[in-house]
Motif scaffolding. Structure first.
Motif, PDB file in Angstrom:
ATOM      1  N   LEU A   1       0.850  -1.178   0.000  1.00  0.00           N
ATOM      2  CA  LEU A   1       0.000   0.000   0.000  1.00  0.00           C
ATOM      3  C   LEU A   1       0.892   1.236   0.000  1.00  0.00           C
ATOM      4  CD1 LEU A   1      -2.885   1.237   0.270  1.00  0.00           C
ATOM      5  CD2 LEU A   1      -2.508   1.173   2.731  1.00  0.00           C
ATOM      6  N   ALA A   3      -0.454   4.555  -0.818  1.00  0.00           N
ATOM      7  CA  ALA A   3      -1.168   5.772  -0.441  1.00  0.00           C
ATOM      8  C   ALA A   3      -2.640   5.471  -0.225  1.00  0.00           C
ATOM      9  CB  ALA A   3      -1.017   6.823  -1.529  1.00  0.00           C
ATOM     10  N   THR A   4      -3.256   6.309   0.577  1.00  0.00           N
ATOM     11  CA  THR A   4      -4.702   6.296   0.763  1.00  0.00           C
ATOM     12  C   THR A   4      -5.191   7.671   0.353  1.00  0.00           C
ATOM     13  OG1 THR A   4      -4.465   4.779   2.629  1.00  0.00           O
ATOM     14  CG2 THR A   4      -6.564   5.958   2.437  1.00  0.00           C
ATOM     15  N   VAL A   5      -6.242   7.701  -0.464  1.00  0.00           N
ATOM     16  CA  VAL A   5      -6.760   8.975  -0.951  1.00  0.00           C
ATOM     17  C   VAL A   5      -8.258   9.075  -0.666  1.00  0.00           C
ATOM     18  CG1 VAL A   5      -4.999   9.166  -2.752  1.00  0.00           C
ATOM     19  CG2 VAL A   5      -7.178   8.074  -3.278  1.00  0.00           C
ATOM     20  N   CYS A   6      -8.774  10.275  -0.729  1.00  0.00           N
ATOM     21  CA  CYS A   6     -10.200  10.485  -0.497  1.00  0.00           C
ATOM     22  C   CYS A   6     -10.995   9.967  -1.703  1.00  0.00           C
ATOM     23  CB  CYS A   6     -10.491  11.953  -0.238  1.00  0.00           C
ATOM     24  SG  CYS A   6     -10.256  13.011  -1.670  1.00  0.00           S
ATOM     25  N   LEU A  10      -9.860   9.580  -5.715  1.00  0.00           N
ATOM     26  CA  LEU A  10      -9.834   8.242  -6.308  1.00  0.00           C
ATOM     27  C   LEU A  10     -10.656   8.228  -7.597  1.00  0.00           C
ATOM     28  CD1 LEU A  10      -9.140   5.218  -6.264  1.00  0.00           C
ATOM     29  CD2 LEU A  10     -11.195   4.894  -4.873  1.00  0.00           C
ATOM     30  N   GLU A  39     -10.866  -3.785  -4.498  1.00  0.00           N
ATOM     31  CA  GLU A  39      -9.836  -2.776  -4.299  1.00  0.00           C
ATOM     32  C   GLU A  39      -9.367  -2.270  -5.656  1.00  0.00           C
ATOM     33  OE1 GLU A  39      -6.640  -4.364  -1.986  1.00  0.00           O
ATOM     34  OE2 GLU A  39      -7.752  -4.189  -0.118  1.00  0.00           O
ATOM     35  N   TYR A  40      -9.122  -0.967  -5.744  1.00  0.00           N
ATOM     36  CA  TYR A  40      -8.622  -0.375  -6.976  1.00  0.00           C
ATOM     37  C   TYR A  40      -7.115  -0.548  -7.002  1.00  0.00           C
ATOM     38  CZ  TYR A  40     -13.261   1.542  -7.291  1.00  0.00           C
ATOM     39  OH  TYR A  40     -14.618   1.666  -7.377  1.00  0.00           O
TER      40      TYR A  40
END
Length: 167
Positions: A1, A3-6, A10, A39-40
Motif C-alpha cells: 500500500l 497511499a490512501t486517498v479520499c 480516487l 480494491e482499486y
C-alpha cells in the motif's frame, strides 16, 4: 500500500487513468490498472520512460498528440488527422500539424469519431489549454477528421516515437 486517498480523488484518478500522489516527500505517478477483490489497483509509472503515464498496451501518452478512442473501432497506433488543428499554437511554442495517435482507451469513449484528447497536466481552462480553445473539451464538438493510411502514418508514428515519447 503506497497511499490512501479520499473518494473524490480516487474517482478523478480512475477517470483520468493516471494521477500523481504525494508519498512521503515525493510525488509518484500512478496508472489505474484494475479492480481486484473490491480494491482499486494502480501501478507505479516509470517516469524515466513515460513522463505522463501509460495508455493502452503500456504506450506512453503524449500531451497534445494522444487520443483515447474506442479500440473496437480504432486500433492502438491509428493516426487521426484533424485539419482544423493545423497551425494551432502549443504551450512549447510549436505549431500543431493536426495529427494525433490513438494511445489510450476509456470506458466512456465509445463509438466512431469519439476521442478524448490528452493534454498532460494542463488544466482545461481556456487561458492555458490550446485544445480547449479549439473546442475539444466538450462532447458536442464535431470537427472533421480523417484516419490516416498506414503508409502515411509511418513517418508520423516515427516522429512521435510511438509507443514511447519523442526524445
Amino acid at each position: 500500500l503506497l497511499a490512501t486517498v479520499c473518494p473524490s480523488f480516487l474517482k478523478f484518478c480512475i477517470l483520468q487513468g493516471t494521477c500523481k500522489v504525494l508519498v512521503g516527500s515525493n510525488f509518484i505517478l500512478l496508472h489505474y490498472s484494475q479492480v481486484s477483490n473490491n480494491e482499486y489497483i494502480f501501478t507505479r509509472v516509470d517516469e524515466s520512460v513515460c513522463h505522463y503515464g501509460y495508455g493502452t498496451k503500456k504506450a506512453c501518452v503524449d500531451p497534445y498528440y494522444s487520443v483515447a478512442a474506442d479500440l473496437s473501432i480504432y486500433k492502438a497506433g491509428t493516426v487521426i488527422f484533424i485539419p482544423a488543428l493545423v497551425g494551432l499554437l502549443l504551450p512549447d511554442a510549436t505549431l500543431h500539424a493536426g495529427y494525433f495517435i490513438v494511445r489510450d482507451t476509456g470506458s466512456a469513449i465509445r463509438g466512431y469519431g469519439r476521442f478524448d484528447f490528452f493534454t498532460g497536466f494542463t488544466p482545461l481552462d481556456k487561458r492555458f489549454n490550446p485544445l480547449t480553445k479549439a473546442g475539444l473539451a466538450w462532447k458536442g464538438t464535431n470537427l472533421p477528421f480523417f484516419v490516416v493510411s498506414e503508409e502515411e502514418a509511418a513517418p508520423i508514428l516515427k516522429s512521435r516515437n510511438y509507443p514511447l515519447l519523442p526524445e
